[in-house]
Scaffold this motif. Structure first.
Motif, PDB file in Angstrom:
ATOM      1  N   TYR A 139      89.086 101.460  27.621  1.00  0.00           N
ATOM      2  CA  TYR A 139      88.924 102.256  26.965  1.00  0.00           C
ATOM      3  C   TYR A 139      89.458 103.415  26.898  1.00  0.00           C
ATOM      4  CZ  TYR A 139      84.946 105.748  25.312  1.00  0.00           C
ATOM      5  OH  TYR A 139      84.824 107.385  25.113  1.00  0.00           O
ATOM      6  N   VAL A 140      89.807 104.669  26.265  1.00  0.00           N
ATOM      7  CA  VAL A 140      90.891 105.715  26.997  1.00  0.00           C
ATOM      8  C   VAL A 140      90.017 106.944  25.858  1.00  0.00           C
ATOM      9  CG1 VAL A 140      92.491 107.619  26.952  1.00  0.00           C
ATOM     10  CG2 VAL A 140      93.180 104.996  27.413  1.00  0.00           C
ATOM     11  N   SER A 141      89.271 108.048  26.811  1.00  0.00           N
ATOM     12  CA  SER A 141      88.290 109.415  25.429  1.00  0.00           C
ATOM     13  C   SER A 141      88.922 110.353  26.410  1.00  0.00           C
ATOM     14  CB  SER A 141      87.314 108.798  25.191  1.00  0.00           C
ATOM     15  OG  SER A 141      86.483 110.250  24.501  1.00  0.00           O
ATOM     16  N   ALA A 142      89.514 111.512  25.674  1.00  0.00           N
ATOM     17  CA  ALA A 142      89.743 112.621  26.180  1.00  0.00           C
ATOM     18  C   ALA A 142      89.454 113.267  24.457  1.00  0.00           C
ATOM     19  CB  ALA A 142      91.571 112.811  26.698  1.00  0.00           C
ATOM     20  N   ALA A 208      91.234 115.668  44.016  1.00  0.00           N
ATOM     21  CA  ALA A 208      91.296 115.307  42.202  1.00  0.00           C
ATOM     22  C   ALA A 208      89.989 115.737  41.896  1.00  0.00           C
ATOM     23  CB  ALA A 208      91.962 114.133  41.765  1.00  0.00           C
ATOM     24  N   PRO A 209      89.432 116.772  40.627  1.00  0.00           N
ATOM     25  CA  PRO A 209      88.537 116.991  40.559  1.00  0.00           C
ATOM     26  C   PRO A 209      87.454 116.194  39.770  1.00  0.00           C
ATOM     27  CG  PRO A 209      90.456 117.814  38.923  1.00  0.00           C
ATOM     28  CD  PRO A 209      91.063 116.830  40.064  1.00  0.00           C
ATOM     29  N   SER A 210      87.958 114.323  40.079  1.00  0.00           N
ATOM     30  CA  SER A 210      87.237 113.093  38.941  1.00  0.00           C
ATOM     31  C   SER A 210      87.020 112.766  40.273  1.00  0.00           C
ATOM     32  CB  SER A 210      89.136 112.415  38.832  1.00  0.00           C
ATOM     33  OG  SER A 210      89.717 113.117  37.890  1.00  0.00           O
ATOM     34  N   VAL A 211      86.147 112.049  39.176  1.00  0.00           N
ATOM     35  CA  VAL A 211      85.078 110.578  39.699  1.00  0.00           C
ATOM     36  C   VAL A 211      85.651 109.032  39.595  1.00  0.00           C
ATOM     37  CG1 VAL A 211      83.481 112.170  40.607  1.00  0.00           C
ATOM     38  CG2 VAL A 211      83.172 110.567  38.894  1.00  0.00           C
ATOM     39  N   VAL A 231      87.146 105.990  35.259  1.00  0.00           N
ATOM     40  CA  VAL A 231      87.543 107.313  36.013  1.00  0.00           C
ATOM     41  C   VAL A 231      87.474 108.111  35.260  1.00  0.00           C
ATOM     42  CG1 VAL A 231      89.718 108.746  37.145  1.00  0.00           C
ATOM     43  CG2 VAL A 231      89.175 105.887  37.467  1.00  0.00           C
ATOM     44  N   VAL A 232      86.121 109.415  35.627  1.00  0.00           N
ATOM     45  CA  VAL A 232      86.716 110.302  34.772  1.00  0.00           C
ATOM     46  C   VAL A 232      86.937 111.872  35.419  1.00  0.00           C
ATOM     47  CG1 VAL A 232      84.751 111.921  33.930  1.00  0.00           C
ATOM     48  CG2 VAL A 232      84.262 109.598  33.854  1.00  0.00           C
ATOM     49  N   ASP A 233      87.555 112.689  34.629  1.00  0.00           N
ATOM     50  CA  ASP A 233      88.153 113.929  34.959  1.00  0.00           C
ATOM     51  C   ASP A 233      86.369 114.000  34.663  1.00  0.00           C
ATOM     52  OD1 ASP A 233      88.355 116.529  34.602  1.00  0.00           O
ATOM     53  OD2 ASP A 233      90.159 116.673  33.638  1.00  0.00           O
ATOM     54  N   ALA A 234      85.832 114.865  36.205  1.00  0.00           N
ATOM     55  CA  ALA A 234      84.584 115.565  36.169  1.00  0.00           C
ATOM     56  C   ALA A 234      84.432 117.001  36.477  1.00  0.00           C
ATOM     57  CB  ALA A 234      83.875 114.826  37.020  1.00  0.00           C
ATOM     58  N   GLN A 235      86.220 118.133  35.674  1.00  0.00           N
ATOM     59  CA  GLN A 235      84.761 119.351  35.776  1.00  0.00           C
ATOM     60  C   GLN A 235      83.815 119.663  35.197  1.00  0.00           C
ATOM     61  OE1 GLN A 235      88.573 121.503  34.574  1.00  0.00           O
ATOM     62  NE2 GLN A 235      90.359 119.599  35.821  1.00  0.00           N
ATOM     63  N   GLN A 236      83.846 119.120  33.859  1.00  0.00           N
ATOM     64  CA  GLN A 236      82.777 119.849  32.930  1.00  0.00           C
ATOM     65  C   GLN A 236      81.785 118.580  32.443  1.00  0.00           C
ATOM     66  OE1 GLN A 236      84.758 121.137  29.675  1.00  0.00           O
ATOM     67  NE2 GLN A 236      85.337 123.198  30.957  1.00  0.00           N
ATOM     68  N   ASP A 237      82.051 117.380  32.759  1.00  0.00           N
ATOM     69  CA  ASP A 237      80.918 116.626  32.274  1.00  0.00           C
ATOM     70  C   ASP A 237      80.029 116.001  33.587  1.00  0.00           C
ATOM     71  OD1 ASP A 237      82.393 115.559  29.999  1.00  0.00           O
ATOM     72  OD2 ASP A 237      84.253 114.253  30.885  1.00  0.00           O
ATOM     73  N   ALA A 238      78.934 115.546  32.279  1.00  0.00           N
ATOM     74  CA  ALA A 238      77.848 115.058  33.949  1.00  0.00           C
ATOM     75  C   ALA A 238      77.831 113.778  33.292  1.00  0.00           C
ATOM     76  CB  ALA A 238      76.401 115.716  33.274  1.00  0.00           C
ATOM     77  N   LEU A 239      77.265 113.008  34.104  1.00  0.00           N
ATOM     78  CA  LEU A 239      77.843 111.379  34.161  1.00  0.00           C
ATOM     79  C   LEU A 239      75.831 110.686  34.185  1.00  0.00           C
ATOM     80  CD1 LEU A 239      80.400 110.198  36.583  1.00  0.00           C
ATOM     81  CD2 LEU A 239      80.674 110.271  34.021  1.00  0.00           C
ATOM     82  N   VAL A 240      75.146 110.440  33.416  1.00  0.00           N
ATOM     83  CA  VAL A 240      74.193 109.986  33.199  1.00  0.00           C
ATOM     84  C   VAL A 240      73.934 108.338  33.144  1.00  0.00           C
ATOM     85  CG1 VAL A 240      71.527 110.360  32.581  1.00  0.00           C
ATOM     86  CG2 VAL A 240      73.200 112.082  32.962  1.00  0.00           C
TER      87      VAL A 240
END
Length: 249
Positions: A139-142, A208-211, A231-240
């Protein structure tokens, strides 16, 4: 001589054969929306286990419902045709880990499946023999500008493919080209009688600004079902995340 249908026989003689009682129970599920309109019914084997009867009895019960126009059968199996309300269920986890639940403007999602040898970390977590291929989901999303990138790679265990018919069916079309939305994978697992235990580990990536988030899913027998590496670019996203889901009854 007029053809006597099971429905007519049960009504005129007052008898209730076992298959008729099973048909009545299944009809109740169709009417109350437990099996929503258009939804594929569980396999005959699953229904037999649920009701404690033979597959032949289930087959006869389905024939009753087909005769009444309440169930239709095609090459993909039987599905409900009766109109009814959908029973509200507790919010369940969407698949894969990290998927965007709500449609977002200017966001491109891509999901495919392949049949291949998983990475060693996946194989070890799922108790797969080295070099043994399995069903893998990518899965890829951007956003259109490339921000908020999410990449998830999932491998399924032999147990998951043996227990969950909907997943097993993807093997024949797992060529990595066609879109494959498995958003309801966890619902399919639950409907197969599996209780899902999720273990998520979240690790910031250095420089890297990722988790990175890894998820291992077991069933109630501690058998591994799925391993996902996100792997998530976490600059603006919140993971719940939510966790344990009981099996469907």
């Amino acid at each position: 001589m007029a053809r006597t249908t099971p429905h007519h026989h049960a009504q005129t003689t007052g008898e209730q054969p076992l298959y008729w009682r099973i048909a009545t129970r299944l009809l109740g599920e169709l009417r109350d929306g437990t099996v929503p309109p258009g939804e594929r019914l569980p396999a005959e084997r699953r229904l037999a286990e649920r009701y404690g009867v033979s597959r032949e009895t289930v087959r006869q019960a389905l024939e009753v419902l087909r005769h009444e126009g309440l169930v239709a059968t095609d090459r993909r199996g039987s599905h409900a045709t009766l109109s009814g309300r959908r029973v509200e269920r507790p919010t369940s986890l969407a698949f894969p880990l990290g998927i965007r639940r709500d449609a977002e403007p200017h966001t491109a999602d891509r999901a495919t499946v392949t049949w291949e040898t998983p990475p060693p970390e996946h194989a070890e977590a799922l108790s797969l023999a080295p070099h043994l291929p399995t069903l893998m989901h990518r899965y890829v999303s951007a956003a259109a500008d490339g921000r908020g990138l999410r990449r998830a790679v999932t491998s399924f265990s032999a147990v998951a493919l043996a227990e969950v018919e909907e997943l097993a069916r993807y093997r024949d079309r797992a060529d990595g080209t066609a879109a494959a939305q498995l958003r309801r994978a966890y619902d399919w697992m639950r409907r197969s009688g599996l209780t899902l235990h999720h273990r998520d580990a979240i690790t910031p990536l250095p420089d890297a600004p990722s988790v990175r988030v890894t998820r291992l899913v077991h069933d109630q027998y501690h058998r591994p079902l799925e391993y996902t590496d996100l792997v998530v670019d976490a600059q603006q996203d919140a993971l719940v995340y939510e966790f344990t889901l009981p099996a469907a009854v």
